[in-house]
Design a protein around this motif. Structure first.
Motif, PDB file in Angstrom:
ATOM      1  N   SER A   1       0.785  -1.206   0.000  1.00  0.00           N
ATOM      2  CA  SER A   1       0.000   0.000   0.000  1.00  0.00           C
ATOM      3  C   SER A   1       0.818   1.257   0.000  1.00  0.00           C
ATOM      4  O   SER A   1       2.012   1.245   0.023  1.00  0.00           O
ATOM      5  N   PRO A   2       0.142   2.387   0.024  1.00  0.00           N
ATOM      6  CA  PRO A   2       0.799   3.680  -0.050  1.00  0.00           C
ATOM      7  C   PRO A   2       1.710   3.934   1.113  1.00  0.00           C
ATOM      8  O   PRO A   2       1.697   3.249   2.080  1.00  0.00           O
ATOM      9  N   SER A   3       2.420   5.009   1.064  1.00  0.00           N
ATOM     10  CA  SER A   3       3.366   5.278   2.117  1.00  0.00           C
ATOM     11  C   SER A   3       2.953   6.440   2.967  1.00  0.00           C
ATOM     12  O   SER A   3       2.040   7.147   2.669  1.00  0.00           O
ATOM     13  N   SER A   4       3.674   6.647   4.026  1.00  0.00           N
ATOM     14  CA  SER A   4       3.337   7.725   4.930  1.00  0.00           C
ATOM     15  C   SER A   4       4.001   9.016   4.528  1.00  0.00           C
ATOM     16  O   SER A   4       3.372   9.961   4.147  1.00  0.00           O
ATOM     17  N   ARG A   5       5.305   9.102   4.624  1.00  0.00           N
ATOM     18  CA  ARG A   5       5.952  10.354   4.288  1.00  0.00           C
ATOM     19  C   ARG A   5       7.151  10.080   3.420  1.00  0.00           C
ATOM     20  O   ARG A   5       7.766   9.057   3.506  1.00  0.00           O
ATOM     21  N   ALA A   6       7.498  11.016   2.588  1.00  0.00           N
ATOM     22  CA  ALA A   6       8.610  10.808   1.682  1.00  0.00           C
ATOM     23  C   ALA A   6       9.907  11.278   2.306  1.00  0.00           C
ATOM     24  O   ALA A   6       9.921  12.163   3.113  1.00  0.00           O
ATOM     25  N   ARG A   7      10.978  10.643   1.906  1.00  0.00           N
ATOM     26  CA  ARG A   7      12.291  11.068   2.357  1.00  0.00           C
ATOM     27  C   ARG A   7      13.057  11.610   1.177  1.00  0.00           C
ATOM     28  O   ARG A   7      12.853  11.230   0.053  1.00  0.00           O
TER      29      ARG A   7
ATOM     30  N   PRO B   1       5.398   7.194  -3.148  1.00  0.00           N
ATOM     31  CA  PRO B   1       4.904   8.283  -3.994  1.00  0.00           C
ATOM     32  C   PRO B   1       4.133   9.301  -3.165  1.00  0.00           C
ATOM     33  O   PRO B   1       3.718   9.015  -2.043  1.00  0.00           O
ATOM     34  N   ALA B   2       3.923  10.472  -3.733  1.00  0.00           N
ATOM     35  CA  ALA B   2       3.176  11.510  -3.022  1.00  0.00           C
ATOM     36  C   ALA B   2       1.690  11.183  -3.002  1.00  0.00           C
ATOM     37  O   ALA B   2       1.181  10.476  -3.868  1.00  0.00           O
ATOM     38  N   GLY B   3       1.029  11.689  -1.985  1.00  0.00           N
ATOM     39  CA  GLY B   3      -0.423  11.577  -1.944  1.00  0.00           C
ATOM     40  C   GLY B   3      -0.964  10.196  -1.697  1.00  0.00           C
ATOM     41  O   GLY B   3      -2.134   9.921  -1.978  1.00  0.00           O
TER      42      GLY B   3
END
Length: 394
Positions: free
Chosen positions: A74-80, A334-336
């Motif tokens: 699934s999606p991610s929380s925050r980008a690094r 990815p974003a969002g």
């Protein structure tokens, strides 16, 4: 924090993950291996794709007949900002001392690449394609997980044995993914599995009977714990009890098997919440640790830190470790909260049991890179354009 489920299967025979979590974002990736016969190796796709029954004669990581692959995350929380650096070539971690049954850790980088997968089918059939060299060298030549997503009690023992025996002859360690828990994917795109927990217990017994006596890594039921909020309290207790029995059954069948339980990923539940669920599922007594990031995109460093927090909150025994799916996390999430074949992703660290990271036993490709989540191609099917983009990191 964006919550996200880790895996999903394509409708049909195999996989999927459902999001049934408290958040505004869908936590799961939808593309687990679909299963028509027996899922064969391949890192988890966004969705599962049907796999062929592994050929009993296969013994080395050479191409053989086609076979589908695994599910996504699934999606991610925050980008690094920073990208993951290449895996450290440091020596394999020493065998952990656990209070449970005596089990040896996988040795070195000898992970098994099953010779049947969708990407290998494509590579064999498209030798003149300009994308061939990159897809072959960066994806097809890598060892990946073999998914078993079909509820096939009469055939699963032979199918598992065909993989484990070939891996043992080759002197390598296979990564197997049983994916048939009842209520899989909370009834979503990857719904399916055994009809009830009694049937599942028997299926896992048949699965365990094919493990043989060599080293093997088992990634037990992606999303079965992290994605259980859709169940009633009673249903959750029953599922967790069944997972505990599964861990016990797998270890009894092969004391050298290393069994990892579902810890979701760093963008989903808190470490404390996930550890409480793992404790209820018997992970302290019946597992060798946890797995994270299946079919997802979170940075390896974030997953390693999260896994260590989960293990600390779980409270022992001290020998428990973690394995991380690094198949598509090279550029991070990815974003969002996008999860369906998001653009700009890249392959992550190559599969290895030499991570150089405390408490991290291996980086694995559970999801097969190039198998679509359902946007760039049919869910669970190998999509060469997507594979090429991942291999290039664009």
């Amino acid at each position: 924090m964006a919550a996200a489920a880790s895996v999903v299967v394509a409708v049909g025979a195999v996989t999927g993950v459902v999001s049934a979590v408290t958040a505004d974002v869908d936590h799961r990736n939808t593309a687990r291996p679909e299963t028509g016969e027996t899922p064969v190796q391949g890192p988890l796709p966004a969705r599962p794709t049907a796999s062929r029954t592994p050929s009993a004669q296969t013994s080395a990581p050479r191409p053989a007949s086609p076979s589908p692959s695994p599910p996504p995350a699934s999606p991610s929380s925050r980008a690094r900002e920073s990208r993951d650096s290449p895996a450290s070539p440091s020596a394999a971690r020493p065998t952990r001392q656990s209070s449970g049954p005596s089990r040896a850790a996988p040795v070195g980088d000898g992970l098994y690449r099953h010779p049947e997968s969708q990407v290998l089918d494509w590579v064999r059939a498209n030798r003149d394609d300009p994308r061939h060299p990159l897809i072959k060298s960066r994806i097809a030549d890598r060892p990946a997980a073999v998914w078993f997503a079909a509820y096939d009690p009469g055939a699963v023992t032979a199918r598992v044995r065909s993989v484990t025996s070939a891996a043992e002859r080759a002197g390598r360690v296979p990564v197997l993914v049983p994916y048939a828990i009842p209520g899989r994917d909370c009834g979503g795109a990857s719904q399916g599995g055994a009809p009830d927990l009694g049937s599942y217990d028997r299926w896992i017994g048949a699965f365990a009977a094919g493990l043989g006596g060599g080293e093997v890594i088992v990634v037990l039921e992606p999303d079965s714990i992290a994605l259980s909020d859709c169940l009633s309290a009673g249903e959750r207790r029953a599922r967790f009890a069944s997972l505990a029995r599964a861990g016990r059954t797998l270890h009894a069948a092969n004391p050298r098997a290393k069994v990892y339980f579902d810890a979701g990923h760093s963008g989903w539940h808190s470490a404390e919440k996930q550890a409480a669920a793992l404790r209820a599922a018997g992970a302290r007594s019946h597992s060798d640790g946890v797995f994270t990031n299946v079919s997802n995109f979170h940075h390896t460093a974030d997953e390693a830190a999260y896994a260590r927090r989960v293990l600390a909150a779980l409270g022992g025994p001290p020998g428990l470790g973690a394995v991380i799916d690094t198949s598509r996390n090279g550029n991070g999430p990815p974003a969002g909260g996008q999860w369906c074949d998001p653009a700009g992703r890249a392959l992550g660290r190559a599969p290895t049991t030499r991570t150089g990271e405390a408490k991290v036993d291996a980086y694995l490709w559970v999801k097969l890179p190039g198998e679509s989540d359902g946007c760039k191609g049919a869910a669970g099917t190998f999509t060469p354009d997507y594979a090429y983009q991942l291999a290039r990191g664009t």
